[in-house]
Design an enzyme around this catalytic site. Structure first.
Site, mmCIF file in Angstrom:
data_model
loop_
_atom_site.group_PDB
_atom_site.id
_atom_site.type_symbol
_atom_site.label_atom_id
_atom_site.label_comp_id
_atom_site.label_asym_id
_atom_site.label_seq_id
_atom_site.Cartn_x
_atom_site.Cartn_y
_atom_site.Cartn_z
ATOM 1 N N SER A 89 0.751 -1.088 0.063
ATOM 2 C CA SER A 89 0.229 0.015 0.015
ATOM 3 C C SER A 89 0.792 1.299 0.106
ATOM 4 O O SER A 89 1.625 1.442 -0.804
ATOM 5 C CB SER A 89 -1.091 -0.146 1.244
ATOM 6 O OG SER A 89 -2.047 1.078 0.960
ATOM 7 N N GLU A 100 11.587 5.150 -8.933
ATOM 8 C CA GLU A 100 11.596 5.706 -10.236
ATOM 9 C C GLU A 100 11.672 7.128 -10.468
ATOM 10 O O GLU A 100 11.969 7.732 -11.450
ATOM 11 C CB GLU A 100 10.158 5.430 -10.826
ATOM 12 C CG GLU A 100 9.998 3.738 -10.959
ATOM 13 C CD GLU A 100 8.544 3.203 -11.479
ATOM 14 O OE1 GLU A 100 7.727 4.275 -12.015
ATOM 15 O OE2 GLU A 100 8.623 1.811 -11.587
ATOM 16 N N LYS A 114 -0.301 -4.412 -3.149
ATOM 17 C CA LYS A 114 -1.481 -4.069 -2.889
ATOM 18 C C LYS A 114 -1.346 -2.389 -2.976
ATOM 19 O O LYS A 114 -0.816 -1.711 -2.111
ATOM 20 C CB LYS A 114 -1.653 -4.124 -1.159
ATOM 21 C CG LYS A 114 -3.147 -3.908 -1.045
ATOM 22 C CD LYS A 114 -3.444 -2.766 0.180
ATOM 23 C CE LYS A 114 -4.838 -2.577 0.279
ATOM 24 N NZ LYS A 114 -5.585 -1.451 -0.207
#
Length: 177
Positions: A89, A100, A114
């Site tokens: 999450s 990234e 998730k």
């Protein structure tokens, strides 16, 4: 877990580290962090990322919506993020944003996968109904839900030692030498 205080806790911890040492690199341990409240995510990400760095969420009716950091980063330098199957999450979204957007390295095992946003409705009997309303996407527009993140440095857990932490320290030493 991410709570409403997570952003201030991260900033306080970073200030304490800055007072006690000259920071050349940093390790953020998100192992076993199942996420929690998503609200502090942008402030925590903004601690490490320049203003304008983003992740996305995608809702069926609305398409992709960017979530943008607005802070000035407090730490810019080599960063390793420790992850495992318990990283989920909000913690997983943060790990993706750091990897990234800033080149942070992920060390450990594949994350849980998730990455959904749920509306929670309390019912009369005390139970709750959870309805998925959107999913999180990485800065590169990759879906997290059901997929997870693959670490840059996959490390198996070793009984009696913290092989993941050791691998992160080795990788950061190489980066700063």
């Amino acid at each position: 877990l991410f709570t409403d205080e997570t952003d201030s806790e991260v900033i306080d911890a970073l200030e304490d580290l800055e007072k006690s040492a000259s920071l050349q690199a940093l390790i953020l341990d998100l192992r076993g962090n199942g996420g929690g409240v998503v609200a502090p995510l942008t402030a925590v990400a903004g601690t490490f990322l320049p203003s304008g760095s983003v992740v996305y969420y995608e809702a069926e009716q609305e398409g992709e919506t960017p979530v943008v950091t607005a802070e000035t980063p407090r730490f810019v330098g080599p960063l390793a993020v420790l992850v495992d199957g318990g990283t989920a999450s909000a913690a997983e979204i943060l790990a993706a944003a750091l990897a990234e957007n800033s080149g942070a390295i992920l060390v450990g095992q594949e994350t849980f996968g998730k990455g959904s946003i749920q509306a929670i409705y309390p019912l009369e009997d005390g139970s709750t109904l959870h309805i998925t309303t959107a999913v999180w996407l990485t800065p590169d527009h990759k879906r997290l839900d059901g997929v997870g993140l693959t670490p840059d440095h996959a490390v198996e857990v070793q009984p009696g030692q913290d092989a993941v932490l050791d691998a992160a320290l080795d990788a950061l030493r190489e980066m700063i030498e």
